[in-house]
Design a protein around this motif. Sequence first.
Motif, PDB file in Angstrom:
ATOM      1  N   LEU A  45     121.873  -4.615  67.393  1.00 49.14           N
ATOM      2  CA  LEU A  45     120.547  -4.275  67.899  1.00 49.14           C
ATOM      3  C   LEU A  45     120.340  -5.178  69.111  1.00 49.14           C
ATOM      4  O   LEU A  45     120.415  -6.400  68.988  1.00 49.14           O
ATOM      5  CB  LEU A  45     119.464  -4.557  66.856  1.00 49.14           C
ATOM      6  N   VAL A  46     120.078  -4.576  70.265  1.00 51.61           N
ATOM      7  CA  VAL A  46     120.006  -5.336  71.507  1.00 51.61           C
ATOM      8  C   VAL A  46     118.604  -5.234  72.104  1.00 51.61           C
ATOM      9  O   VAL A  46     118.050  -4.139  72.213  1.00 51.61           O
ATOM     10  CB  VAL A  46     121.046  -4.820  72.522  1.00 51.61           C
ATOM     11  N   THR A  47     118.059  -6.390  72.467  1.00 48.73           N
ATOM     12  CA  THR A  47     116.811  -6.465  73.219  1.00 48.73           C
ATOM     13  C   THR A  47     117.105  -7.309  74.463  1.00 48.73           C
ATOM     14  O   THR A  47     118.192  -7.893  74.559  1.00 48.73           O
ATOM     15  CB  THR A  47     115.673  -7.117  72.400  1.00 48.73           C
ATOM     16  N   PRO A  48     116.169  -7.425  75.374  1.00 44.55           N
ATOM     17  CA  PRO A  48     116.442  -8.262  76.553  1.00 44.55           C
ATOM     18  C   PRO A  48     116.725  -9.727  76.227  1.00 44.55           C
ATOM     19  O   PRO A  48     117.381 -10.414  77.001  1.00 44.55           O
ATOM     20  CB  PRO A  48     115.163  -8.133  77.386  1.00 44.55           C
ATOM     21  N   VAL A  49     116.246 -10.211  75.063  1.00 38.88           N
ATOM     22  CA  VAL A  49     116.425 -11.633  74.740  1.00 38.88           C
ATOM     23  C   VAL A  49     117.345 -11.908  73.559  1.00 38.88           C
ATOM     24  O   VAL A  49     117.818 -13.027  73.409  1.00 38.88           O
ATOM     25  CB  VAL A  49     115.063 -12.327  74.492  1.00 38.88           C
ATOM     26  N   GLU A  50     117.603 -10.892  72.705  1.00 40.63           N
ATOM     27  CA  GLU A  50     118.435 -11.106  71.515  1.00 40.63           C
ATOM     28  C   GLU A  50     119.432  -9.974  71.313  1.00 40.63           C
ATOM     29  O   GLU A  50     119.158  -8.824  71.649  1.00 40.63           O
ATOM     30  CB  GLU A  50     117.578 -11.178  70.247  1.00 40.63           C
ATOM     31  N   LYS A  51     120.555 -10.347  70.713  1.00 43.24           N
ATOM     32  CA  LYS A  51     121.586  -9.395  70.303  1.00 43.24           C
ATOM     33  C   LYS A  51     121.898  -9.723  68.847  1.00 43.24           C
ATOM     34  O   LYS A  51     122.470 -10.764  68.543  1.00 43.24           O
ATOM     35  CB  LYS A  51     122.824  -9.559  71.189  1.00 43.24           C
ATOM     36  N   LEU A  52     121.444  -8.829  67.933  1.00 46.32           N
ATOM     37  CA  LEU A  52     121.521  -9.110  66.506  1.00 46.32           C
ATOM     38  C   LEU A  52     122.468  -8.141  65.817  1.00 46.32           C
ATOM     39  O   LEU A  52     122.414  -6.929  66.052  1.00 46.32           O
ATOM     40  CB  LEU A  52     120.128  -8.991  65.880  1.00 46.32           C
ATOM     41  N   THR A  53     123.326  -8.669  64.944  1.00 47.40           N
ATOM     42  CA  THR A  53     124.234  -7.802  64.199  1.00 47.40           C
ATOM     43  C   THR A  53     123.438  -6.934  63.237  1.00 47.40           C
ATOM     44  O   THR A  53     122.370  -7.307  62.765  1.00 47.40           O
ATOM     45  CB  THR A  53     125.266  -8.610  63.389  1.00 47.40           C
ATOM     46  N   ILE A  54     123.974  -5.753  62.967  1.00 43.68           N
ATOM     47  CA  ILE A  54     123.413  -4.847  61.973  1.00 43.68           C
ATOM     48  C   ILE A  54     124.584  -4.263  61.203  1.00 43.68           C
ATOM     49  O   ILE A  54     125.577  -3.838  61.790  1.00 43.68           O
ATOM     50  CB  ILE A  54     122.514  -3.757  62.609  1.00 43.68           C
ATOM     51  N   GLU A  55     124.483  -4.293  59.891  1.00 45.10           N
ATOM     52  CA  GLU A  55     125.551  -3.754  59.047  1.00 45.10           C
ATOM     53  C   GLU A  55     125.429  -2.231  59.005  1.00 45.10           C
ATOM     54  O   GLU A  55     124.345  -1.700  58.749  1.00 45.10           O
ATOM     55  CB  GLU A  55     125.433  -4.313  57.622  1.00 45.10           C
ATOM     56  N   VAL A  56     126.536  -1.548  59.259  1.00 41.56           N
ATOM     57  CA  VAL A  56     126.569  -0.096  59.205  1.00 41.56           C
ATOM     58  C   VAL A  56     127.690   0.297  58.251  1.00 41.56           C
ATOM     59  O   VAL A  56     128.854  -0.014  58.493  1.00 41.56           O
ATOM     60  CB  VAL A  56     126.791   0.525  60.609  1.00 41.56           C
ATOM     61  N   GLU A  57     127.312   0.948  57.150  1.00 38.96           N
ATOM     62  CA  GLU A  57     128.301   1.283  56.119  1.00 38.96           C
ATOM     63  C   GLU A  57     129.316   2.322  56.570  1.00 38.96           C
ATOM     64  O   GLU A  57     130.480   2.250  56.187  1.00 38.96           O
ATOM     65  CB  GLU A  57     127.594   1.766  54.849  1.00 38.96           C
ATOM     66  N   ASP A  58     128.893   3.308  57.340  1.00 38.30           N
ATOM     67  CA  ASP A  58     129.818   4.342  57.805  1.00 38.30           C
ATOM     68  C   ASP A  58     129.571   4.633  59.274  1.00 38.30           C
ATOM     69  O   ASP A  58     130.333   4.221  60.120  1.00 38.30           O
ATOM     70  CB  ASP A  58     129.675   5.608  56.957  1.00 38.30           C
ATOM     71  N   ALA A  59     128.512   5.358  59.589  1.00 36.87           N
ATOM     72  CA  ALA A  59     128.151   5.678  60.970  1.00 36.87           C
ATOM     73  C   ALA A  59     126.679   5.332  61.171  1.00 36.87           C
ATOM     74  O   ALA A  59     125.900   5.337  60.222  1.00 36.87           O
ATOM     75  CB  ALA A  59     128.397   7.158  61.252  1.00 36.87           C
ATOM     76  N   ALA A  60     126.324   5.060  62.419  1.00 39.62           N
ATOM     77  CA  ALA A  60     124.943   4.675  62.721  1.00 39.62           C
ATOM     78  C   ALA A  60     123.972   5.841  62.540  1.00 39.62           C
ATOM     79  O   ALA A  60     122.791   5.630  62.279  1.00 39.62           O
ATOM     80  CB  ALA A  60     124.856   4.136  64.146  1.00 39.62           C
TER      81      ALA A  60
END
Length: 182
Positions: A80-95
């Motif tokens: 998940l990307v914003t102008p100030v942060e890039k955060l991991t997100i778990e995706v089990e198969d497809a987004a």
Amino acid sequence: MPYEPPPDLAGMTLEQIATEVAARKLPPLDQWAPGRTGDSGMRIAADGSWYHEGSRITRPAMVRAFSGLLTRDVDGQHWLVTPVEKLTIEVEDAAFIATDCRAVDGDIAFRTNTDELVFAGPDHPIRVDGTDDAPAVYVTVRHGCEARLDRSTWLQLAEIALAQGDNWTVISGGETFSLVPA
């Protein structure tokens, strides 16, 4: 202003679908260089449900908003990307989950569970994984993220393939895609 989903694919012309695709305004993720990284505490289940810290996100508008911030890197990690942060997100198969498709004027349009519309083609290839008995079919949506076709959409795509010929391929956007697992 309340969100109004695009009309049913079956009743749309190629021009109407293209207009809806062009109208979707997405954040310029490729122009952002956030300085902080971390974990979002979020997960997208294989059925397309979104969770934050174990609780399901039930508001479709929230899911749609977050989905516009999704990207996947070359290593397969979703962010998940914003102008100030890039955060991991778990995706089990497809987004995303592809919930509908339609052949129209030589192209194949897909609708995702977040009401995004994409045309299969060079920028949005169809990929088949799995086995002959249990294929898993995906279409690229954007920024490396894919949508897995649900069962009814897979059957719609199979009908399109049969209508186009008997070799289990489909043509869209000038590209030919095999529906047989590699």
